[in-house]
Design a protein around this motif. Structure first.
Motif, PDB file in Angstrom:
ATOM      1  N   LEU A 148     -10.906  -3.433  56.362  1.00 45.95           N
ATOM      2  CA  LEU A 148     -11.064  -2.106  55.754  1.00 45.95           C
ATOM      3  C   LEU A 148     -12.336  -1.428  56.244  1.00 45.95           C
ATOM      4  O   LEU A 148     -12.334  -0.227  56.568  1.00 45.95           O
ATOM      5  CB  LEU A 148     -11.095  -2.252  54.230  1.00 45.95           C
TER       6      LEU A 148
ATOM      7  N   TYR B 236     -14.919   7.567  50.218  1.00 43.23           N
ATOM      8  CA  TYR B 236     -14.699   6.168  49.817  1.00 43.23           C
ATOM      9  C   TYR B 236     -16.007   5.388  49.788  1.00 43.23           C
ATOM     10  O   TYR B 236     -16.327   4.707  48.808  1.00 43.23           O
ATOM     11  CB  TYR B 236     -13.683   5.519  50.758  1.00 43.23           C
TER      12      TYR B 236
ATOM     13  N   ILE C 104     -17.814   3.917  46.271  1.00 43.19           N
ATOM     14  CA  ILE C 104     -17.957   2.467  46.084  1.00 43.19           C
ATOM     15  C   ILE C 104     -19.423   2.053  46.082  1.00 43.19           C
ATOM     16  O   ILE C 104     -19.844   1.248  45.237  1.00 43.19           O
ATOM     17  CB  ILE C 104     -17.190   1.708  47.186  1.00 43.19           C
TER      18      ILE C 104
ATOM     19  N   GLN D  45     -16.247  -1.711  38.978  1.00 42.93           N
ATOM     20  CA  GLN D  45     -15.075  -1.665  39.846  1.00 42.93           C
ATOM     21  C   GLN D  45     -14.041  -2.714  39.452  1.00 42.93           C
ATOM     22  O   GLN D  45     -12.844  -2.418  39.347  1.00 42.93           O
ATOM     23  CB  GLN D  45     -15.502  -1.856  41.303  1.00 42.93           C
TER      24      GLN D  45
ATOM     25  N   THR E 226     -11.250  -6.345  44.456  1.00 43.41           N
ATOM     26  CA  THR E 226     -12.542  -5.692  44.228  1.00 43.41           C
ATOM     27  C   THR E 226     -13.523  -6.015  45.339  1.00 43.41           C
ATOM     28  O   THR E 226     -14.241  -5.133  45.830  1.00 43.41           O
ATOM     29  CB  THR E 226     -13.131  -6.128  42.877  1.00 43.41           C
TER      30      THR E 226
ATOM     31  N   ILE F  85     -12.606  -4.091  48.518  1.00 43.64           N
ATOM     32  CA  ILE F  85     -12.989  -2.674  48.434  1.00 43.64           C
ATOM     33  C   ILE F  85     -14.504  -2.504  48.477  1.00 43.64           C
ATOM     34  O   ILE F  85     -15.029  -1.618  49.155  1.00 43.64           O
ATOM     35  CB  ILE F  85     -12.410  -2.061  47.145  1.00 43.64           C
TER      36      ILE F  85
END
Length: 219
Positions: free
Chosen positions: A36, A58, A62, A70, A96, A99
């Motif tokens: 990611l 994003y 985050i 989160q 989690t 991400i």
């Protein structure tokens, strides 16, 4: 109160079970986070404005929220937003970490890619190579060498962050330590053992990454 080593020996099987769960969550979280993060980092460095903006939002969201918030959102709030959805604690923890680590890895990737001299890109273009081949075969290997130290730091941070998943009851190392301590009230021995195991894990990870860095060092 005297330090009783037998307490640690009795608790060791459960602590090792928690250690395996911690390693599992961290491993899959970092694997997914790297994928990611690499995609978001490339989008930030070379992507069109729309993709770059999405990646930037994003990363900002985050990095601007605690990992505890989160994981609690994914575990408790997401099933309320999506009727019928049931979220397993372990998968919530892994998702989690994917991400969360992905946002930090994205900035590592972006910075490393942009640090590569533009002459390499121009040389690839002069050879008639498409951009994806320039990125994979020319820019990527040089950038990856520069990513290793900050990626190592992120791996260690993510390993320690996995202890925060105690809030959703995942049976990782810290949770196991808490349950054992609640049954025998030997806080000194149990938390000392938990701390030592974390030191062993982070030390082994740091050594492994140092060996990788040494092998890939540019001479």
């Amino acid at each position: 109160m005297e330090f009783d080593w037998s307490v640690i020996l009795e608790a060791l099987p459960n602590l090792l079970d928690g250690t395996l769960m911690t390693v599992k969550i961290t491993f899959w979280g970092l694997v997914g986070g790297f994928v990611l993060g690499a995609l978001a980092g490339v989008a930030r460095a070379y992507g069109p404005k729309v993709l770059s903006a999405i990646a930037q939002v994003y990363i900002a969201v985050i990095r601007g929220t605690p990992i505890v918030v989160q994981v609690m959102f994914i575990y408790f709030a997401l099933p309320l937003l999506i009727p019928g959805l049931r979220v397993d604690g372990v998968w919530a923890a892994i998702a989690t970490l994917i991400i969360n680590s992905g946002a930090y890895i994205a900035e590592i990737v972006r910075g490393s890619l942009l640090s590569v001299h533009k002459g390499l890109k121009e040389a690839g273009q002069a050879m008639g190579l498409p951009f994806h081949k320039i990125l994979i075969h020319i820019i990527g290997p040089v950038a990856f060498r520069r990513m290793i130290p900050p990626l190592g730091n992120q791996c260690i941070i993510s390993l320690k962050d996995s202890s925060l998943f105690i809030v959703i009851g995942v049976a990782e190392l810290t949770r196991q330590g808490q349950e054992i301590m609640a049954s025998n009230f030997r806080a000194v021995e149990i938390w000392s053992a938990v701390a030592i195991i974390y030191l062993i894990l982070t030390g082994a990870l740091a050594l492994m990454l140092r060996l990788v860095e040494r092998r890939m060092r540019i001479l």
